[in-house]
Scaffold this motif. Structure first.
Motif: not given
Length: 159
Positions: A10-11, A45, A118, A120-122
């Motif tokens: 997830s990273h 980003r 990233y 979870k989007g953070r």
């Protein structure tokens, strides 16, 4: 999986600080949040971040990232004066901060930024608790890496 990449799928890695593994024996890793401004998130980003000169310090019971360079985008708002190398506060649990303070002050450890990614989007920063390598340790690490590379080459030739 490579040693300096987060283990969870997830990273999504943004930038690695490979120099950290060359200069330090990293013993523990912590994932910290960053207090960022809007323009900084947009620049990160876009991949405009540099961790090479960065380091982590403890000040007044808080953890800070110093020397991380985030280049502002040309489209950044005109009413904001972006500071590319400002000190950024890191967010960790109180128990983790206490543990880090103890190790850094008593045991002679250093906090090193390892990887920005990233989760979870953070935007998160992986901070390593490490001891500095001596010059001969660095040479030994390099020798080991060269030997692994040579071994791979030989095995490929035989196959």
């Amino acid at each position: 999986m490579h040693e300096n990449q987060p283990s969870s799928p997830s990273h999504m890695s943004i930038i690695d600080n490979r120099k950290a593994f060359h200069d330090y024996f990293v013993e523990e890793k912590y994932e910290a949040g960053l207090v960022l401004e809007g323009w900084e998130v947009k620049a990160i980003r876009a991949g405009r971040v540099q961790l090479k000169e960065a380091y982590v310090v403890l000040r007044n019971g808080a953890v800070w990232l110093i020397g991380c360079h985030i280049s502002p985008l040309v489209t950044a708002s005109t009413h904001i004066k972006p500071d590319p190398t400002r000190s950024r506060k890191l967010l960790l649990h109180a128990e983790e901060i206490k543990k880090l303070i103890g190790k850094v002050e008593r045991a002679g450890y250093t906090l090193v930024p390892l990887d920005m990614h990233y989760a979870k989007g953070r935007v998160k920063l992986e901070v390593g608790l490490g001891k500095g390598k001596k010059q001969f340790d660095k040479r030994a690490t390099e020798k080991e890496r060269d030997w692994q590379r040579e071994k791979q080459r030989l095995m490929r030739r035989e196959a």
